[in-house]
Every structure is written in C-alpha cells, then in structure tokens.
Design an enzyme around this catalytic site. Structure first.
Site, PDB file in Angstrom:
ATOM      1  N   GLU A 131      11.333   6.535 -15.892  1.00 42.29           N
ATOM      2  CA  GLU A 131      11.907   7.711 -15.787  1.00 42.29           C
ATOM      3  C   GLU A 131      12.386   7.959 -14.364  1.00 42.29           C
ATOM      4  OE1 GLU A 131       8.956   7.400 -17.202  1.00 42.29           O
ATOM      5  OE2 GLU A 131       9.552   7.832 -19.170  1.00 42.29           O
TER       6      GLU A 131
ATOM      7  N   GLY B 113       0.864  -1.141  -0.023  1.00 44.36           N
ATOM      8  CA  GLY B 113       0.063  -0.004   0.140  1.00 44.36           C
ATOM      9  C   GLY B 113       0.850   1.320  -0.081  1.00 44.36           C
ATOM     10  N   TYR B 114       1.544   1.278  -1.043  1.00 46.92           N
ATOM     11  CA  TYR B 114       2.345   2.750  -1.160  1.00 46.92           C
ATOM     12  C   TYR B 114       1.541   4.032  -2.003  1.00 46.92           C
ATOM     13  CZ  TYR B 114       6.302  -0.621  -0.708  1.00 46.92           C
ATOM     14  OH  TYR B 114       7.064  -1.429  -0.129  1.00 46.92           O
ATOM     15  N   SER B 115       0.973   3.453  -3.208  1.00 44.16           N
ATOM     16  CA  SER B 115       0.442   4.490  -3.993  1.00 44.16           C
ATOM     17  C   SER B 115      -0.711   4.965  -3.705  1.00 44.16           C
ATOM     18  CB  SER B 115       0.312   4.004  -5.686  1.00 44.16           C
ATOM     19  OG  SER B 115       1.641   3.392  -5.883  1.00 44.16           O
TER      20      SER B 115
ATOM     21  N   GLU C 235      12.361  -5.264  -4.678  1.00 43.24           N
ATOM     22  CA  GLU C 235      11.280  -5.116  -5.622  1.00 43.24           C
ATOM     23  C   GLU C 235      12.000  -5.051  -6.967  1.00 43.24           C
ATOM     24  OE1 GLU C 235       8.245  -2.244  -5.046  1.00 43.24           O
ATOM     25  OE2 GLU C 235       6.949  -3.119  -6.872  1.00 43.24           O
TER      26      GLU C 235
ATOM     27  N   THR D  10       8.608   3.859 -12.250  1.00 44.62           N
ATOM     28  CA  THR D  10       8.788   4.093 -13.696  1.00 44.62           C
ATOM     29  C   THR D  10      10.152   4.329 -14.139  1.00 44.62           C
ATOM     30  OG1 THR D  10       8.632   6.536 -13.799  1.00 44.62           O
ATOM     31  CG2 THR D  10       6.574   5.403 -13.401  1.00 44.62           C
TER      32      THR D  10
HETATM   33  C1  LIG Z   1      -1.208  -3.027 -12.580  1.00 41.89           C
HETATM   34  C2  LIG Z   1      -0.560  -2.012 -11.730  1.00 41.89           C
HETATM   35  C3  LIG Z   1      -0.253  -2.679 -10.434  1.00 41.89           C
HETATM   36  C4  LIG Z   1       0.478  -1.806  -9.349  1.00 41.89           C
HETATM   37  N1  LIG Z   1       0.529  -2.299  -8.170  1.00 41.89           N
HETATM   38  C5  LIG Z   1       0.709  -1.692  -7.032  1.00 41.89           C
HETATM   39  C6  LIG Z   1       1.013  -2.235  -5.736  1.00 41.89           C
HETATM   40  O1  LIG Z   1       0.631  -3.154  -5.600  1.00 41.89           O
HETATM   41  N2  LIG Z   1       1.380  -1.231  -4.580  1.00 41.89           N
HETATM   42  C7  LIG Z   1       1.265   0.034  -5.146  1.00 41.89           C
HETATM   43  O2  LIG Z   1       1.676   0.805  -3.928  1.00 41.89           O
HETATM   44  N3  LIG Z   1       1.527   0.708  -6.289  1.00 41.89           N
HETATM   45  C8  LIG Z   1       1.277  -0.371  -7.258  1.00 41.89           C
HETATM   46  N4  LIG Z   1       1.103   0.147  -8.525  1.00 41.89           N
HETATM   47  C9  LIG Z   1       1.193   1.767  -8.905  1.00 41.89           C
HETATM   48  C10 LIG Z   1       2.486   2.116  -9.593  1.00 41.89           C
HETATM   49  O3  LIG Z   1       3.816   1.860  -8.716  1.00 41.89           O
HETATM   50  C11 LIG Z   1       2.448   3.597  -9.695  1.00 41.89           C
HETATM   51  O4  LIG Z   1       1.472   3.697 -11.162  1.00 41.89           O
HETATM   52  C12 LIG Z   1       3.830   4.230 -10.489  1.00 41.89           C
HETATM   53  O5  LIG Z   1       4.658   4.439  -9.108  1.00 41.89           O
HETATM   54  C13 LIG Z   1       3.690   5.472 -10.888  1.00 41.89           C
HETATM   55  O6  LIG Z   1       2.899   6.395 -10.490  1.00 41.89           O
HETATM   56  P1  LIG Z   1       1.442   7.074 -11.025  1.00 41.89           P
HETATM   57  O7  LIG Z   1       0.503   5.760 -11.660  1.00 41.89           O
HETATM   58  O8  LIG Z   1       0.743   7.810  -9.940  1.00 41.89           O
HETATM   59  O9  LIG Z   1       2.214   7.745 -11.976  1.00 41.89           O
HETATM   60  P2  LIG Z   1       2.861   9.237 -11.832  1.00 41.89           P
HETATM   61  O10 LIG Z   1       3.776   9.310 -10.903  1.00 41.89           O
HETATM   62  O11 LIG Z   1       1.815  10.415 -11.870  1.00 41.89           O
HETATM   63  O12 LIG Z   1       3.522   9.349 -13.364  1.00 41.89           O
HETATM   64  C14 LIG Z   1       3.033   9.692 -14.494  1.00 41.89           C
HETATM   65  C15 LIG Z   1       4.241  10.093 -15.543  1.00 41.89           C
HETATM   66  O13 LIG Z   1       5.111  10.963 -15.089  1.00 41.89           O
HETATM   67  C16 LIG Z   1       6.330  10.639 -15.162  1.00 41.89           C
HETATM   68  N5  LIG Z   1       6.946  11.265 -13.882  1.00 41.89           N
HETATM   69  C17 LIG Z   1       6.562  11.418 -12.854  1.00 41.89           C
HETATM   70  N6  LIG Z   1       7.557  11.690 -11.980  1.00 41.89           N
HETATM   71  C18 LIG Z   1       8.499  12.184 -12.741  1.00 41.89           C
HETATM   72  C19 LIG Z   1       9.743  12.750 -12.453  1.00 41.89           C
HETATM   73  N7  LIG Z   1      10.093  13.038 -11.113  1.00 41.89           N
HETATM   74  N8  LIG Z   1      10.592  13.010 -13.390  1.00 41.89           N
HETATM   75  C20 LIG Z   1      10.299  12.454 -14.943  1.00 41.89           C
HETATM   76  N9  LIG Z   1       9.038  11.983 -15.075  1.00 41.89           N
HETATM   77  C21 LIG Z   1       8.246  11.687 -14.110  1.00 41.89           C
HETATM   78  C22 LIG Z   1       6.155   9.100 -14.739  1.00 41.89           C
HETATM   79  O14 LIG Z   1       7.550   8.568 -15.360  1.00 41.89           O
HETATM   80  C23 LIG Z   1       4.999   8.681 -15.652  1.00 41.89           C
HETATM   81  O15 LIG Z   1       5.382   8.304 -17.026  1.00 41.89           O
HETATM   82  C24 LIG Z   1       0.626  -0.516  -9.664  1.00 41.89           C
HETATM   83  C25 LIG Z   1       0.326  -0.031 -10.746  1.00 41.89           C
HETATM   84  C26 LIG Z   1      -0.272  -0.586 -11.945  1.00 41.89           C
HETATM   85  C27 LIG Z   1      -0.490   0.095 -13.163  1.00 41.89           C
END
Ligand SMILES: Cc1cc2nc3c(=O)[nH]c(=O)nc-3n(C[C@H](O)[C@H](O)[C@H](O)COP(=O)(O)OP(=O)(O)OC[C@H]3O[C@@H](n4cnc5c(N)ncnc54)[C@H](O)[C@@H]3O)c2cc1C
Length: 752
Positions: free
Chosen positions: A735, A488-490, A604, A733
């Site tokens: 990036e 539970g991070y995001s 991870e 990600t």
């Molecule tokens: C199928 C699936 C399973 C997942 N499972 C888990 C889970 O079990 N537990 C959990 O906690 N999370 C989980 N996640 C979440 C995942 O870790 C996040 O989606 C990820 O960390 C990106 O966050 P966000 O989706 O909010 O995108 P954002 O952080 O909003 O990013 C959007 C875009 O902006 C870019 N960006 C953001 N910040 C920067 C920066 N500083 N510099 C350059 N580019 C940037 C990113 O690279 C991306 O392309 C899961 C996601 C998916 C889709």
C-alpha cells in the site's frame, strides 16, 4: 543493456506523433467508426514509409528491424489510429519471404497501392473469420488449416465491417476464392506463418502498450481535474492504489513487448516464448488499464462523448482476436514445456551473443548484458554451485536466520561484498548491472541473502551519507565480511509511518544517549551494528526531527529478544536503555535522518527478488511433470495446471524486467526511485499470488510441510506460501509503495 530507442527511432516517433495528432485525433477516430478505417490515415502512414519499411531492401522496403516497426505500432496504438497497420507490416514481411522481387502483389504493397493483411487465426472449412483489416484490405494472407497451405487471397473491400466491440475493420475471408495464390505448403507454410504470428503478437503488444499508456494518461488527468468532496478524486487512496497497480503492470508490459521484439530481431531461440508472454500480458494489462481509466471517469466514462470508452473497447477487442485469452496461456505453456517435460529451470536462457557484434549498430532497446557481465555471471554461478549446498539452504530454513557466515565470508574473500563499491574504498568497482547479476544469481540459487543484503545496503548508504571516519573504520569491516548490520527503523507504534519514530537520542557533550524500543530488528542477534533511526527533535515536523546512527551492538544498554514468525524467519525486538554512543557514530547531520533513510530505502527496494519466484515455479513445474493425475498421465498435461504455470512464468519475466530496468537506470547514473519501487511492488505481489496458486495445485497434499514424508515438491511450496506473505510487508508494504508510484510516478495529487 541499453533500453533507450535509437536516434532514428526517436525521430520516427516524433514524426508519427505529429502526423497522428492531426490525422487520427479522437474526433477523426470517432468519424471513422463503425468501419474503423480512415483512408487518409492509411495514406499518411504509407507516405511516412511506416508500412513498407519492414520489407527487405531487395523488395522495395528499407530492411527495417522489427524494433523500428515497434515504434510505428506503439504510436498507432497510442492514437488508436483507424488503420490495420500492424497486420499490414507483418503480412508484407511474410509475403516477402516467398515472393520474388518482381512479384506484382509485393510491388503494390511496397508502393502502398495495396493493403495486405494477415488472418491471425487459420481458416477452417475454407473460411477465416474476423480477420483484422479484412473489411478494407486488398488481399489477405491466410493459413488454410485444412490443406496446410499458406495462401494469398485477393479481396474486394466491402467498405463495411462486421459490426464489432472494437469498431475494427474486421472481415471474413474465404480461402476458396479461385484467384487465390498458394505461397507455401506443409512445414514451410506452418513455420513461416508461426513466425509471422509471433511478430504480430510482439508488435500488437507494442500497439496495446501505446493504447494503454494513452488511456492511463486520460485516467490520471481526469482523476487530477475532477473534484468530489472538495478534493481531486486522484487524492483518494482507492483511486491511487488501483492506478498505481495498473501503471506498474503497464511498465512491465512495455518492457516485455520490447524484449519480445528484440528477441525476434536477434533470432533468439526462446523468442517465441517472449512473443507469447508479451501478447498475453499486454492484452491483460490493456484490459485492466482501460477498465480502471473508464471506471474513474465515473458515469462520464460511459458516455460516447468521452474518449476513454474508445480505448476500453479496442483493448478487449484486440485481446480476443486470437480467441479465448486462456488459450494463449496454454499456447505459452506448450512453448515452456515442449513435449510435456519441465526444463531444469523455467527461467528462459537468452543465448544471443552477450555483446553487440562489432560490425553493426544497436537496432533499438537491447537486452544483452555484455560479455563482461555474462562472464561475471558464470563466475558467480560456479561459486554458488559450490557454496550454496542443500545444507546451507536447509540451515536457513531450520534456524530462520537467513544468513550463513561461511558463505558470507567466502563471498567476502571473493571480494563480492564490496563488489559494487568504488575501487578507492577497497571495492571491486563492479557496475550496477554486475551487481544485479550477483544478486539475481544468489536469489536463483536459494542462498540466504539477508545478511549480505543489509550489510551492503548500510555500507552503500554510509558511502553516500556517512563521515570519512565511518568510511575508513566501519565500512572496511562490513566489506571484508567481518561483520554484518541490522536495521532499526520499525517500532511498536511506527511501522509504515516510520517517521513517527520515538526512540530518543539526546545530546550529552560529545555523546548521545539513546532510549527506546525497535520491532522486527532482523539479524540483530548476528550483527555488529544497528542502523538506528532516532528522534532528536520534537519541536519540528516529524520528518525533520530524525537522526540516524550506526550503533555498535555491543554497547552497554542494548538487549535483544527473539521473535519467531509464521514464515519461519527469526527476527527480534531490540531495547535501548541509556545507550551511550559517541557522536562519530552519527550518520548525516543532526535532524537530517530522513534523507539518510530515503537513500537507504532505494537500495532496499532494488533487490533482484524475482529469483525466489523462479525457484517456486521450478518446484511447481517439476512436481507437475512427475506427479500422476487421476488418469495416470502427469499433472503437467492438465490444462488447469498448465495455465497456472504459464501465468507464473509471465509474472516472473515481468518481475525480472522491472528489476533489470532499475539496474540499468542505476548504471546510467539515475537513482531509480519509482522504478525500484515498482519492481518491489510487482515482484512481491506476484510471488505471493503464485504461491497461493501453486499450493492450490497440490490440493490437500499441499498442506504437508517441508520435511514431512510425502510432501509434494519436498514441502517447499508450503514453506514459500507462508514466507511469501511477509514480502509484501517488509521493505515497505504494498500500500505504501503504491502511494509512492501514484504520487511520485504518476503525479497524482497528494493523498490526505
Ligand atoms: C519478518 C519481518 C522482518 C522485518 N525486518 C525488519 C527489519 O529488519 N528492520 C525494520 O526496521 N523493520 C523490519 N520489519 C518491519 C516492517 O518493515 C514493517 O512490518 C512494515 O514496515 C509495516 O509496519 P507495521 O508492521 O507496523 O504495519 P502498519 O504500518 O501498522 O500497517 C498495517 C497495515 O496497514 C496498512 N497501512 C499502513 N499505513 C497505510 C497508509 N498510509 N495507506 C494505506 N495503508 C496503510 C499497511 O499497508 C498494512 O497492510 C520486518 C517485519 C517482518 C514481519
């Protein structure tokens, strides 16, 4: 596995570095242009013994392994030393295979009075063109394509080269010279020449690795020093991201070159594949690295006074020596698919004895995993063959839940969930190498791995950061296979910026009261605990006010809503409404959650994910071997198909090596932070690229989904095409990962 050089190699490296720093300084390299040869550099290398040491002891050499010559090649590349040392080392060994100990030419080569080179493309119509070192050598070894003879051609060095991009001493060699000596003919000649060429490929890959590393250092240094808009240009994200990418490729290229050298030294059956992959990938990487380093010098990189252009020109110049780089990919495809057939798996099986023979020392970086690890691999394979049935794979696809309780519990019975855990906590005490084998085999088998992966990640983190009570109560439940966990991070407003977490935990006596919402809590619907990041302090910098909990999912106030994704995976939104948790479920100190997160993230990012890419390539290769093209021959005969498959195989091997390097570092007690990050970055980017490439191969039929009649490769490529998109997002990600490589790995100034 031991990827470090031997003590002798470290010593040789130091000697060469000291010598080349003076003799082949950038000024001296410039002075040697346009010929690209400096007699003093050559003589110095001869004196150090670099040129002759690869000859057998019976023939005046030191019988050095290719791994020792790799050190010479890498150092020479790093200094772009103006002397054809790689060609000379390889040609000497080839001559020694045919000449007796008293041979006059070999005697002169051994004492350094004759410079022998190798034509890396066979001669046709009596002429080998653009032979490296051909303008300065006293003799060249050439395969005459017309007669099939391997000949030694005495030369009279002209002292002037064909003017060329790389300022390299290239020269044409006529094989019709009357004083030529035929060394071998027919099959014998072809086989010996092919082996020499593979040695050249592998050593040139090392040479290009040295060149690329030096060019990258120049680029990083310039980006650190040069300021624009009031800040170092290396703090700009556009600069950081590109440099991080090429740095990751370079680490992979160096590993691949080292593996090719090792495989040749060990006479591995698949050594030819590694040699070809190493040349292709190192040459491509050298071009990318030098191009980025040049580009980030702005207009100055273009000026002759700046060194970076010296590297840029030699990178491309070396890449072209074998011809069009796409031809080398086709050569690799021939090696992977001999006779136009696809092997059961495209993953090269290394068959060298698993353990270093007792009667000899390690020759250099050694890639064998050891008998114990290989025996464990056999055990795991047999287990997975029985338990990971098509039904298990299909169920994960159909439900989107990448976890199977029967498999999980069977794994637990084997003691494999706790396999990497120290024996004192009831674990199997398996080494990081054995754990990587376990993970590698699971991915290669297509097993649904998420449940086990997250559970062991949480267990590992608790071992390092948790309390005795947690270790005694929660960990045994995880390790016995009774329960799994979710992360539970995001949150809706904090994804990449995970420290911006707002889910609040407030202290109330001996309890905490948690309120908030988490996004993407994968496997929450199957889990007994959520590893929950919370905010406990809003008065300090955001990273300093976080606390981690391991919260039982049956605590009142937790609600789960399913989320279905394009890739088919099910994930969840989880809600926390006045969730009361006793303090004993807190992991680490209050407000120290960031440190706990960092530990967890390292686990991870170290997964051996590349197995998914191997399965993808296998699907594509088997489809290509059986699907007829327009003329009725299998698609595998089509160069467009072969080239793509070869590129996929190279990326898989690089992914494999980056992952194994991280595992090896962990086995030496190092927490492989940047290295694990590089492995995840490269592997997932490559996986995604391959999926795009392979679905294109299928053409319109690629649209057909898994399960739909007539879907090529049973629709798995289409399924992977969708699924692979998320791999560059979760677990950090691309990036974000590039930012880590740039700042922590390359030391570039902080991005703002
Ligand atoms: C199928 C699936 C399973 C997942 N499972 C888990 C889970 O079990 N537990 C959990 O906690 N999370 C989980 N996640 C979440 C995942 O870790 C996040 O989606 C990820 O960390 C990106 O966050 P966000 O989706 O909010 O995108 P954002 O952080 O909003 O990013 C959007 C875009 O902006 C870019 N960006 C953001 N910040 C920067 C920066 N500083 N510099 C350059 N580019 C940037 C990113 O690279 C991306 O392309 C899961 C996601 C998916 C889709």
């Amino acid at each position: 596995m031991d990827l470090s050089p031997t003590d002798e190699q470290a010593h040789l490296r130091d000697t060469l570095t000291r010598f080349l720093a003076k003799a082949a300084s950038p000024e001296r390299v410039r002075e040697a242009e346009p010929l690209g040869f400096d007699r003093e550099v050559w003589d110095g290398l001869v004196e150090i013994g670099a040129v002759a040491m690869g000859l057998p002891a019976t023939h005046g050499g030191a019988g050095a392994a290719l791994a020792d010559l790799a050190v010479v090649a890498e150092r020479a590349g790093s200094a772009i030393a103006p002397a054809p040392v790689v060609e000379a080392m390889v040609a000497g060994r080839l001559l020694a295979a045919f000449a007796g100990p008293d041979d006059a030419w070999l005697g002169r080569v051994a004492e350094g009075t004759a410079l022998l080179t190798l034509a890396v493309r066979p001669a046709t119509a009596g002429l080998a063109t653009l032979v490296p070192g051909g303008a300065v050598a006293d003799a060249a070894l050439v395969l005459d394509a017309d007669s099939g003879d391997l000949v030694l051609v005495p030369l009279r060095p002209s002292g002037s080269a064909i003017e060329n991009l790389a300022s390299s001493p290239l020269g044409d060699v006529a094989t019709t010279a009357p004083d030529r000596v035929v060394l071998a003919s027919g099959h014998t000649a072809a086989t010996a020449y092919a082996l020499a060429l593979d040695e050249w490929r592998a050593l040139t890959a090392c040479w290009l690795g040295g060149l690329s590393r030096a060019a990258l250092d120049l680029g990083v240094q310039y980006a650190t020093d040069r300021k624009q808009f009031g800040v170092p240009i290396g703090s700009f994200q556009a600069v950081q991201q590109t440099l991080a990418d090429v740095a990751t490729d370079l680490d992979g290229a160096e590993l691949l070159a080292a593996k090719a050298v090792w495989a040749l030294d060990e006479h591995e059956a698949v050594a030819d594949r590694f040699a070809s992959m190493a040349f292709s990938f190192s040459a491509q990487t050298a071009e990318k690295v030098t191009s980025a380093a040049l580009h980030f010098h702005g207009g100055y990189g273009f000026m002759e006074e700046y060194d970076v252009q010296l590297y840029f020109r030699r990178a491309k110049g070396t890449r072209l020596l074998l011809g069009d780089p796409r031809g080398e990919l086709l050569e690799l495809a021939d090696r992977i698919f001999p006779g136009g057939t696809a092997p059961a798996t495209t993953q090269p099986a290394v068959v060298a004895s698993a353990t270093l023979p007792a009667d000899r020392e390690r020759r250099g970086p050694d890639f064998r995993l050891g008998a114990d690890v290989e025996a464990f691999r056999d055990e795991v394979r047999a287990f997975l063959a029985e338990h990971v049935t098509d039904d298990v794979v299909e169920q994960a696809y159909r439900t989107g839940t990448v976890h199977n309780w029967d498999l999980h519990r069977a794994m637990a019975t084997q003691g494999w969930i706790s396999a990497g855990w120290p024996a004192e906590y009831g674990g199997g005490g398996r080494s990081p190498l054995e754990m990587n084998v376990l993970s590698e085999e699971m991915y290669l088998s297509g097993a649904p791995v998420d449940g086990m992966g997250i559970a062991s990640l949480v267990a590992h983190t608790i071992l390092l950061e948790g309390s005795d009570w947690q270790k005694a109560t929660i960990v045994p439940r995880i390790l016995s296979g009774e329960v799994i966990c979710c992360l539970g991070y995001s949150e809706p407003e904090s994804g990449s910026d995970v420290a911006a977490c707002t889910t609040k935990a407030e202290n109330d006596g001996d309890e905490w009261v948690i309120n908030g919402q988490k996004m993407f809590t994968t496997l929450a619907h199957e889990s007994a605990y959520v590893f929950l990041l919370t905010r406990t302090n809003t008065e300090v910098a955001k990273h300093k006010g976080l606390t981690m909990f391991v919260v039982p999912m049956d605590t009142p106030g937790i609600a789960i809503t399913p989320v279905h994704t394009m890739g088919g995976e099910r994930t969840n939104i989880t809600y926390y409404d006045d969730v009361r948790v006793p303090d004993r479920f807190r992991v680490g100190d209050v407000d120290a959650g960031w440190k706990v997160m960092m530990t967890a993230l390292v686990f991870e990012r170290n997964a051996a994910w590349y197995g998914e890419a191997v399965r993808l390539l296998d699907h594509a290769a088997h489809w290509a071997a059986s699907a007829p093209g327009p003329d009725g021959t299998p698609r595998l005969a089509d160069p467009l198909v072969r080239e793509r498959l070869a590129r996929g195989a190279i990326g898989n091997e690089v992914s494999n090596l980056l992952g194994w390097r991280a595992a090896w570092l962990a086995s030496t007690g190092v927490l492989p932070s940047t290295e694990g990050t590089m492995a995840k970055l490269f592997t997932t980017e490559h996986y995604q690229r391959s999926a795009g490439d392979f679905i294109d191969l299928l053409g319109a039929d690629g649209l057909r989904r898994h399960g739909s009649p007539g879907a090529p490769a049973d629709g798995w490529i289409e399924a992977v095409y969708r699924h692979s998109q998320v791999t560059t997002i979760y677990g950090g990600t691309s990036e974000v990962l590039r930012g880590i490589v740039a700042e922590r790995g390359l030391g570039l100034p902080r991005n703002r």
